[in-house]
Motif scaffolding. Structure first.
Motif, PDB file in Angstrom:
ATOM      1  N   TYR A 103       0.839  -1.200   0.000  1.00 52.13           N
ATOM      2  CA  TYR A 103       0.000   0.000   0.000  1.00 52.13           C
ATOM      3  C   TYR A 103       0.877   1.255   0.000  1.00 52.13           C
ATOM      4  O   TYR A 103       1.661   1.456   0.941  1.00 52.13           O
TER       5      TYR A 103
ATOM      6  N   THR B 211      -8.085  -1.046   5.525  1.00 53.26           N
ATOM      7  CA  THR B 211      -7.681  -0.105   6.572  1.00 53.26           C
ATOM      8  C   THR B 211      -8.698  -0.213   7.702  1.00 53.26           C
ATOM      9  O   THR B 211      -9.897  -0.070   7.460  1.00 53.26           O
TER      10      THR B 211
ATOM     11  N   LYS C 163     -13.296   1.086  -4.094  1.00 53.27           N
ATOM     12  CA  LYS C 163     -13.010   1.048  -2.663  1.00 53.27           C
ATOM     13  C   LYS C 163     -14.338   0.996  -1.931  1.00 53.27           C
ATOM     14  O   LYS C 163     -15.295   1.657  -2.330  1.00 53.27           O
TER      15      LYS C 163
HETATM   16  O1  AKG Z   1      -8.386   4.376   1.995  1.00 50.35           O
HETATM   17  C1  AKG Z   1      -7.787   3.909   2.959  1.00 50.35           C
HETATM   18  O2  AKG Z   1      -7.305   2.777   2.920  1.00 50.35           O
HETATM   19  C2  AKG Z   1      -7.646   4.720   4.179  1.00 50.35           C
HETATM   20  C3  AKG Z   1      -7.890   6.155   3.930  1.00 50.35           C
HETATM   21  C4  AKG Z   1      -7.698   6.940   5.142  1.00 50.35           C
HETATM   22  O3  AKG Z   1      -7.517   6.418   6.190  1.00 50.35           O
HETATM   23  C5  AKG Z   1      -7.725   8.379   5.112  1.00 50.35           C
HETATM   24  O4  AKG Z   1      -7.831   8.966   4.042  1.00 50.35           O
HETATM   25  O5  AKG Z   1      -7.592   8.957   6.185  1.00 50.35           O
END
Ligand code: AKG
Length: 208
Positions: free
Chosen positions: A109, A150, A168
């Motif tokens: 990631y 996440t 997503k």
């Molecule tokens: O998209 C994700 O995996 C996490 C995104 C996220 O935590 C954020 O943008 O704060």
């Protein structure tokens, strides 16, 4: 998500590019999430951002790439954000690696990298939506190898998610549910992170 009955979850409303006034009045000031359609239709990134294009413009940028053996980032949420492991590599090598898809033994990631600071050339391919000011907004790039997860967490600033490629799934909880999400201890650097694995909730553990 294996154990969650998706029919019982409220769907986030979709609205075609509302005016700034409507956005703030009906959604932002009410802390109500919203899917804005057509908001990215003038983004050059939609047609331009192929793996080869990105490699040609930012290929040599050296980056810390998060790595997980179970697809969760961080792989042990109980240990908090700092338990994430990283491998450093050039962007072009990262793209070649994740294009191996099913052959990968781990999940990778590229997380939260500032576009203006790390990849200024890409900023030309995006248009700031009319809903916020360029001066007090950060814009970050996220690219995953697929199946990345996440854990549930709270972000201190409001977020816009702009999906350029792929898909997503986002699950949101109202602030009134915070206590039921078993956050890590207050005053730790992980206080915004939940201990619940929404993908496989351990009901024994949570009620113990
Ligand atoms: O998209 C994700 O995996 C996490 C995104 C996220 O935590 C954020 O943008 O704060």
């Amino acid at each position: 998500m294996e154990n969650i009955d998706l029919t019982k979850i409220d769907k986030v409303e979709r609205i075609q590019r509302p005016t700034r006034e409507v956005f703030y009045r009906d959604f932002f000031f009410r802390s109500k999430p919203i899917i804005i359609t057509e908001a990215m239709s003038d983004w050059r990134a939609l047609s331009l951002w192929t793996p080869d294009y990105l490699k040609s413009v930012i290929g040599t940028v050296l980056l810390p790439i998060a790595v997980s053996s179970n697809g969760i980032f961080p792989c042990d949420p109980e240990k908090g954000w700092s338990s994430t492991c990283y491998e450093e590599m050039e962007f072009r090598n990262y793209i070649d690696l994740i294009s191996l898809k099913n052959e990968l033994k781990k999940t990778y990631y590229l997380q939260h990298k500032s576009i203006p600071e790390k990849f200024p050339v890409l900023a030309n391919d995006l248009e700031y939506p009319e809903y916020f000011n360029k001066n007090n907004t950060t814009m970050n790039l996220w690219i995953g190898s697929g199946g990345n997860f996440t854990p549930i967490h709270y972000d201190f600033a409001p977020n816009f998610l702009a999906q350029v490629k792929g898909q997503k799934q986002v699950v949101l909880f109202p602030p009134t549910e915070s206590a039921r999400l078993y956050p890590l201890p207050l005053h730790s650097e992980n206080a915004n992170l939940s201990r619940v694995n929404i993908d496989k909730p351990d009901l024994q553990k949570l009620t113990a």
